[in-house]
Design an enzyme around this catalytic site. Structure first.
Site, PDB file in Angstrom:
ATOM      1  N   TYR A 118       0.827  -1.219   0.000  1.00 59.05           N
ATOM      2  CA  TYR A 118       0.000   0.000   0.000  1.00 59.05           C
ATOM      3  C   TYR A 118       0.861   1.269   0.000  1.00 59.05           C
ATOM      4  O   TYR A 118       0.410   2.328  -0.398  1.00 59.05           O
ATOM      5  CB  TYR A 118      -0.940   0.033   1.207  1.00 59.05           C
ATOM      6  CG  TYR A 118      -2.010  -1.043   1.185  1.00 59.05           C
ATOM      7  CD1 TYR A 118      -2.225  -1.828   0.069  1.00 59.05           C
ATOM      8  CD2 TYR A 118      -2.817  -1.271   2.296  1.00 59.05           C
ATOM      9  CE1 TYR A 118      -3.183  -2.816   0.058  1.00 59.05           C
ATOM     10  CE2 TYR A 118      -3.791  -2.254   2.293  1.00 59.05           C
ATOM     11  CZ  TYR A 118      -3.966  -3.031   1.176  1.00 59.05           C
ATOM     12  OH  TYR A 118      -4.921  -4.012   1.164  1.00 59.05           O
TER      13      TYR A 118
ATOM     14  N   LYS B 153       3.400 -15.254   2.583  1.00 60.37           N
ATOM     15  CA  LYS B 153       3.311 -16.013   1.330  1.00 60.37           C
ATOM     16  C   LYS B 153       4.750 -16.293   0.911  1.00 60.37           C
ATOM     17  O   LYS B 153       5.217 -15.893  -0.162  1.00 60.37           O
ATOM     18  CB  LYS B 153       2.531 -15.167   0.299  1.00 60.37           C
ATOM     19  CG  LYS B 153       2.164 -15.895  -0.971  1.00 60.37           C
ATOM     20  CD  LYS B 153       1.081 -16.920  -0.789  1.00 60.37           C
ATOM     21  CE  LYS B 153       0.788 -17.603  -2.117  1.00 60.37           C
ATOM     22  NZ  LYS B 153       0.013 -18.841  -1.973  1.00 60.37           N
TER      23      LYS B 153
ATOM     24  N   ASP C 296      -3.162 -17.931   1.903  1.00 62.91           N
ATOM     25  CA  ASP C 296      -4.336 -18.588   1.311  1.00 62.91           C
ATOM     26  C   ASP C 296      -4.892 -19.634   2.269  1.00 62.91           C
ATOM     27  O   ASP C 296      -6.103 -19.752   2.475  1.00 62.91           O
ATOM     28  CB  ASP C 296      -4.011 -19.172  -0.073  1.00 62.91           C
ATOM     29  CG  ASP C 296      -2.641 -19.838  -0.141  1.00 62.91           C
ATOM     30  OD1 ASP C 296      -1.846 -19.694   0.813  1.00 62.91           O
ATOM     31  OD2 ASP C 296      -2.362 -20.502  -1.150  1.00 62.91           O
TER      32      ASP C 296
ATOM     33  N   ASP D 214      -5.206  -6.606   6.018  1.00 63.11           N
ATOM     34  CA  ASP D 214      -6.407  -5.895   5.593  1.00 63.11           C
ATOM     35  C   ASP D 214      -7.508  -6.916   5.272  1.00 63.11           C
ATOM     36  O   ASP D 214      -8.653  -6.813   5.729  1.00 63.11           O
ATOM     37  CB  ASP D 214      -6.047  -5.070   4.333  1.00 63.11           C
ATOM     38  CG  ASP D 214      -7.112  -4.072   3.957  1.00 63.11           C
ATOM     39  OD1 ASP D 214      -8.089  -3.927   4.705  1.00 63.11           O
ATOM     40  OD2 ASP D 214      -6.969  -3.432   2.890  1.00 63.11           O
TER      41      ASP D 214
ATOM     42  N   ASP E 238     -10.734  -8.335   7.925  1.00 61.55           N
ATOM     43  CA  ASP E 238     -12.131  -8.184   7.524  1.00 61.55           C
ATOM     44  C   ASP E 238     -12.857  -9.537   7.549  1.00 61.55           C
ATOM     45  O   ASP E 238     -14.018  -9.623   7.948  1.00 61.55           O
ATOM     46  CB  ASP E 238     -12.236  -7.572   6.123  1.00 61.55           C
ATOM     47  CG  ASP E 238     -12.438  -6.069   6.192  1.00 61.55           C
ATOM     48  OD1 ASP E 238     -11.995  -5.468   7.198  1.00 61.55           O
ATOM     49  OD2 ASP E 238     -13.040  -5.494   5.260  1.00 61.55           O
TER      50      ASP E 238
END
Ligand code: NAD
Length: 366
Positions: free
Chosen positions: A144, A194, A227, A251, A255
């Site tokens: 970001y 990851k 994942d 993020d 959520d």
């Protein structure tokens, strides 16, 4: 008597409604636990655009600079959605304030009380005792905040690039937040990355492993690919205690955690940085996980719990008032347990409005 100096930025939509209730709860907690409030209100978000022409005015910045913590409502709404993206409330105020105060650590408790387990989209048998996870998300690094560009290629098509960047020091400082959180809880951390694909994740895993081994060998540390973590969170949330990850993965996962915990009206969050306040404690921004809820704004029916629990996080982290924070958290839980609920968590029971929910929480705080 201790005086708490903090900025109050209610923002838009339900922000001012739930903020008013949270301030009453703080006042009463002050009477019981012997502290006074020195709260300065300022505009942020859409209301600031209306009143000052920008979403994060200098005057609001100054109020925050002079404070030991920020209690934030939420910003945005349909009225400002047609503005250029850079000027819209979320980007121009929320991201701007995080950046202005280098708030690199987002702490989001994912708490679903057993009594309102029906609020979760997960089957009850998967969460017999509710949910109790804390997500620690790195908030000012990663993709970001890396360099970005959009260029036109020779063949005429467009190409966009976002860059994910992490430094050892950025990973170590958030690892310390995960350690502090875990030491106060179950001493279990799942670090999510990851590392089978991304260089940043390879570094993340290496630094996290070394940092935990050196500074907190007593903590049980696991690593999980993002994942798989997304899948495991929906399959068996109970396996997680502290979920620890970088900006973009956090993020998304926070959520997901929010939705499996039911209503956004119950979920608080804290964003902390390196900056210390006058009490030599973390300067932080405390806000509900949800937004301005335009669909119910102005009706007096929003759940004030997330804002109240955010205020409790402020007492805990920025002012070190753990007993008062515990008492507020217990009062919210007792109220819900007693069947006094706003519409988002009522499930067939009669529901009450924000004010009445606040009154009930005040009674339990007594
Ligand atoms: P939202 O979180 O505002 O609402 C999603 C759903 O959750 C709605 O049905 C809403 O009624 C419900 N909800 C949220 N908080 C609640 C509460 N306290 N009590 C009861 N129900 C509650 O998300 P959205 O609709 O996607 O966004 C609305 C606006 O809020 C947008 O402008 C968005 O940009 C902004 N937003 C701001 C923040 C922030 O300030 N941190 C975060 C998310 C969204």
């Amino acid at each position: 008597m201790q005086t708490l100096t903090f900025a109050v930025l209610p923002g838009d939509g339900i922000g001012p409604e739930v903020m008013a209730v949270a301030l009453r709860v703080l006042e009463q907690a002050g009477q019981r636990f012997d502290f006074a409030l020195d709260a300065t209100h300022a505009d942020i978000g859409g209301i600031a655009i209306d009143n000052h022409g920008v979403a994060f005015p200098d005057s609001t910045h100054k109020v925050c600079e002079d404070a030991d913590a920020i209690l934030f409502g939420s910003v945005g709404g349909p009225k400002w959605e047609s503005l250029p993206p850079k000027e819209q409330p979320e980007r121009a105020s929320l991201l701007a304030i995080r950046k202005a105060f280098s708030l690199y650590a987002n702490i989001r408790p994912g708490l679903l009380y057993e009594e309102i387990a029906d609020a979760s989209p997960l089957k009850r048998e998967r969460i017999p005792e509710g949910i109790d996870i804390v997500c620690i998300r790195e908030l000012t690094g990663g993709i970001y905040f890396g360099d970005k560009s959009t260029t036109r290629l020779d063949n005429g098509e467009e190409q966009a690039i976002d860059t994910m960047v992490y430094k050892t020091s950025e990973i170590e400082r958030i690892a310390q937040v995960a350690i502090d959180t875990a030491l106060a809880r179950g001493k279990r951390v799942t670090s999510v990355d990851k590392a089978n694909v991304l260089e940043c994740s390879v570094l993340w895993r290496k630094v996290v492993t070394a940092y935990f081994a050196k500074h907190a060998p007593e903590i049980e540390l696991d690593h999980m690919y993002v994942d798989n973590a997304a899948m495991q969170l929906a399959r068996d949330p109970d396996q997680f205690d502290v979920l620890f990850t970088e900006n973009m993965f956090g993020d998304i996962l926070s959520d997901e955690m929010g939705i499996i915990c039911g209503s956004l009206g119950m979920l608080a969050s804290a964003s902390l940085g390196a900056r210390k306040n006058r009490l030599d404690r973390p300067f932080g921004l405390y806000e509900p996980s949800g937004g301005t809820a335009p669909d119910i704004a102005g009706q007096g029916i929003a759940n004030p719990s997330a804002q109240i629990l955010s205020a409790a996080l402020m007492l805990r982290h920025s002012f070190g008032l753990h007993e008062a924070a515990d008492a507020i958290e217990t009062a919210v839980r007792s109220t819900v347990k007693a069947g006094i609920r706003t519409a988002d968590i009522a499930f067939g029971l009669a529901s009450v409005g924000s004010e009445a929910m606040g009154e009930a929480i005040l009674k339990h705080l007594d």
